[in-house]
Design a protein around this motif. Structure first.
Motif, PDB file in Angstrom:
ATOM      1  N   SER A   1      95.806  20.904 -12.824  1.00  0.00           N
ATOM      2  CA  SER A   1      93.996  21.328 -11.566  1.00  0.00           C
ATOM      3  C   SER A   1      92.964  21.900 -12.288  1.00  0.00           C
ATOM      4  O   SER A   1      92.232  21.758 -11.291  1.00  0.00           O
ATOM      5  CB  SER A   1      95.457  21.120 -10.388  1.00  0.00           C
ATOM      6  OG  SER A   1      95.431  22.800 -10.295  1.00  0.00           O
ATOM      7  N   VAL A   2      92.953  22.324 -13.081  1.00  0.00           N
ATOM      8  CA  VAL A   2      92.374  22.892 -14.005  1.00  0.00           C
ATOM      9  C   VAL A   2      91.536  22.495 -15.335  1.00  0.00           C
ATOM     10  O   VAL A   2      92.395  21.572 -15.783  1.00  0.00           O
ATOM     11  CB  VAL A   2      92.167  24.704 -14.425  1.00  0.00           C
ATOM     12  CG1 VAL A   2      92.626  25.083 -12.767  1.00  0.00           C
ATOM     13  CG2 VAL A   2      93.318  24.656 -14.559  1.00  0.00           C
TER      14      VAL A   2
ATOM     15  N   VAL B   1      93.793  26.311 -21.659  1.00  0.00           N
ATOM     16  CA  VAL B   1      93.628  26.521 -20.047  1.00  0.00           C
ATOM     17  C   VAL B   1      93.844  28.093 -19.379  1.00  0.00           C
ATOM     18  O   VAL B   1      94.578  28.753 -20.160  1.00  0.00           O
ATOM     19  CB  VAL B   1      94.980  26.286 -19.220  1.00  0.00           C
ATOM     20  CG1 VAL B   1      94.066  26.318 -17.707  1.00  0.00           C
ATOM     21  CG2 VAL B   1      94.143  24.031 -19.418  1.00  0.00           C
ATOM     22  N   ARG B   2      92.861  28.945 -19.349  1.00  0.00           N
ATOM     23  CA  ARG B   2      92.572  29.998 -18.948  1.00  0.00           C
ATOM     24  C   ARG B   2      93.410  30.098 -17.751  1.00  0.00           C
ATOM     25  O   ARG B   2      92.823  30.205 -16.530  1.00  0.00           O
ATOM     26  CB  ARG B   2      91.240  30.632 -19.152  1.00  0.00           C
ATOM     27  CG  ARG B   2      91.194  32.624 -19.088  1.00  0.00           C
ATOM     28  CD  ARG B   2      90.018  32.881 -18.736  1.00  0.00           C
ATOM     29  NE  ARG B   2      89.395  32.333 -20.237  1.00  0.00           N
ATOM     30  CZ  ARG B   2      89.282  33.228 -21.208  1.00  0.00           C
ATOM     31  NH1 ARG B   2      89.945  34.181 -21.601  1.00  0.00           N
ATOM     32  NH2 ARG B   2      88.553  32.840 -21.978  1.00  0.00           N
ATOM     33  N   ILE B   3      94.765  31.192 -17.581  1.00  0.00           N
ATOM     34  CA  ILE B   3      95.739  31.260 -16.537  1.00  0.00           C
ATOM     35  C   ILE B   3      95.406  32.791 -16.589  1.00  0.00           C
ATOM     36  O   ILE B   3      95.746  33.439 -16.922  1.00  0.00           O
ATOM     37  CB  ILE B   3      96.841  31.092 -16.569  1.00  0.00           C
ATOM     38  CG1 ILE B   3      97.099  29.631 -17.120  1.00  0.00           C
ATOM     39  CG2 ILE B   3      97.706  31.303 -15.384  1.00  0.00           C
ATOM     40  CD1 ILE B   3      98.293  28.893 -17.141  1.00  0.00           C
ATOM     41  N   PRO B   4      94.588  32.816 -15.110  1.00  0.00           N
ATOM     42  CA  PRO B   4      95.035  34.142 -13.960  1.00  0.00           C
ATOM     43  C   PRO B   4      96.368  34.873 -14.668  1.00  0.00           C
ATOM     44  O   PRO B   4      97.231  33.839 -14.193  1.00  0.00           O
ATOM     45  CB  PRO B   4      94.266  35.075 -13.215  1.00  0.00           C
ATOM     46  CG  PRO B   4      93.405  32.731 -13.097  1.00  0.00           C
ATOM     47  CD  PRO B   4      94.282  32.771 -13.965  1.00  0.00           C
ATOM     48  N   LEU B   5      96.360  36.496 -14.412  1.00  0.00           N
ATOM     49  CA  LEU B   5      97.760  36.626 -15.222  1.00  0.00           C
ATOM     50  C   LEU B   5      99.022  37.179 -13.704  1.00  0.00           C
ATOM     51  O   LEU B   5      99.580  36.458 -13.755  1.00  0.00           O
ATOM     52  CB  LEU B   5      98.044  38.553 -15.243  1.00  0.00           C
ATOM     53  CG  LEU B   5      99.380  39.214 -15.475  1.00  0.00           C
ATOM     54  CD1 LEU B   5      99.639  38.412 -16.225  1.00  0.00           C
ATOM     55  CD2 LEU B   5      98.904  39.839 -16.363  1.00  0.00           C
TER      56      LEU B   5
ATOM     57  N   GLU C   1     105.797  24.188 -11.444  1.00  0.00           N
ATOM     58  CA  GLU C   1     104.711  24.804 -10.426  1.00  0.00           C
ATOM     59  C   GLU C   1     103.349  25.029 -11.594  1.00  0.00           C
ATOM     60  O   GLU C   1     102.576  24.698 -11.086  1.00  0.00           O
ATOM     61  CB  GLU C   1     104.915  26.094 -10.332  1.00  0.00           C
ATOM     62  CG  GLU C   1     106.362  26.209  -8.876  1.00  0.00           C
ATOM     63  CD  GLU C   1     105.941  27.259  -8.127  1.00  0.00           C
ATOM     64  OE1 GLU C   1     106.189  27.927  -8.497  1.00  0.00           O
ATOM     65  OE2 GLU C   1     106.385  27.226  -7.003  1.00  0.00           O
ATOM     66  N   LEU C   2     103.824  25.904 -12.312  1.00  0.00           N
ATOM     67  CA  LEU C   2     102.723  25.736 -13.411  1.00  0.00           C
ATOM     68  C   LEU C   2     102.053  25.068 -13.868  1.00  0.00           C
ATOM     69  O   LEU C   2     100.978  25.039 -14.202  1.00  0.00           O
ATOM     70  CB  LEU C   2     103.395  26.768 -14.665  1.00  0.00           C
ATOM     71  CG  LEU C   2     101.910  27.548 -15.912  1.00  0.00           C
ATOM     72  CD1 LEU C   2     102.144  28.620 -13.872  1.00  0.00           C
ATOM     73  CD2 LEU C   2     103.047  28.251 -16.516  1.00  0.00           C
ATOM     74  N   SER C   3     102.833  23.731 -14.243  1.00  0.00           N
ATOM     75  CA  SER C   3     102.452  22.651 -14.927  1.00  0.00           C
ATOM     76  C   SER C   3     101.737  21.673 -13.837  1.00  0.00           C
ATOM     77  O   SER C   3     100.692  21.609 -14.338  1.00  0.00           O
ATOM     78  CB  SER C   3     103.334  21.849 -15.908  1.00  0.00           C
ATOM     79  OG  SER C   3     104.116  21.538 -14.378  1.00  0.00           O
ATOM     80  N   GLY C   4     101.706  22.333 -12.662  1.00  0.00           N
ATOM     81  CA  GLY C   4     101.080  21.544 -11.767  1.00  0.00           C
ATOM     82  C   GLY C   4      99.263  22.506 -11.547  1.00  0.00           C
ATOM     83  O   GLY C   4      97.927  21.624 -11.412  1.00  0.00           O
TER      84      GLY C   4
END
Length: 258
Positions: free
Chosen positions: A226-227, A204-208, A219-222
């Motif tokens: 979702s993506v 999963v690519r997460i914006p910084l 929160e991060l796992s949610g």
């Protein structure tokens, strides 16, 4: 006195350094200043100079704090972080005391001066001479009984705990899903490393910016759930060669140089 027989008295600065005059072995009759150490408890955290006494002064002003001691420690990853040892008035402690202290300090101090660890002890250990016995202080994070850490609930949260422990240099057992990444010693550089490891492990690519918005594993796992997942492609190391083809930018630099 230094060479010339007299000191030059223009402006003197109190730097907090402990030093002494020593004869200069390279120049006859000249003197040099030998640095010995600090006379205060100033340390450097993430490039910032931090006066530990300033943090202790604010902590002691809290209604539920009787004594406070702040020291700098090294994590297993080699980073310096702050640890506050607190002797609390249990009658005045309410709710999540650690979070209360963080918020209290945050009203007066910048983020880098807020301790990563808060250890609650019965008394500050002293030597027979009445000085603080730092060697007798408990290891940070080993006995935090002020709150209950909630364990990961699914595979994503388990992997996030493992990733956090690698990035922060902590044990898995020291991290709960409601812990704040930045309160455990994280900062912008470590957040960038975190993003890369999450992309590799969880695809999963997460914006910084999301790490700052969602600094808790819960929160991060949610967000991750979702993506959409994407394939992680690592950059392979090229074979060893005597010469390598120039990139377009390198060609441009070469042409400009010519």
């Amino acid at each position: 006195p230094p060479a010339g027989g007299a000191y030059k008295r223009d402006v003197l600065y109190k730097t907090g350094d402990l030093a002494r005059w020593q004869p200069d072995p390279a120049v006859q009759g000249a003197y040099v200043i030998e640095f010995i150490g600090r006379i205060d408890h100033q340390v450097k955290i993430r490039g910032f100079r931090v006066e530990l006494g300033e943090i202790e002064k604010i902590l002691i002003s809290h209604r539920a704090v009787e004594e406070a001691l702040v020291i700098d420690i090294k994590t297993s990853a080699g980073d310096k972080v702050l640890c506050a040892y607190i002797v609390a008035d249990t009658r005045a402690v309410t709710g999540d005391f650690t979070r209360d202290l963080r918020e209290y300090l945050g009203r007066e101090l910048p983020a880098y001066m807020i301790p990563t660890w808060f250890e609650f002890i019965d008394a500050i250990p002293l030597t027979p001479n009445g000085k603080v016995n730092r060697l007798a202080l408990p290891s940070p994070g080993m006995d935090d009984s002020t709150r209950r850490r909630e364990a990961p609930r699914d595979e994503v949260e388990k992997k996030l705990v493992e990733i956090w422990s690698q990035v922060l240099g902590l044990e898995n057992q020291s991290i709960g899903i409601d812990d704040n990444f930045f309160h455990l010693g994280g900062h912008s550089l470590k957040a960038a490393v975190l993003v890369g490891k999450i992309h590799k492990r969880l695809r999963v690519r997460i914006p910084l910016a999301e790490i700052f918005k969602k600094p808790f594993i819960r929160e991060l796992s949610g967000y991750i759930n979702s993506v959409e997942r994407e394939t992680y492609v690592s950059i392979e190391m090229t074979e060893e060669m005597e010469y390598y083809p120039l990139s377009s930018a390198q060609k441009r630099i070469y042409l400009m140089y010519q």
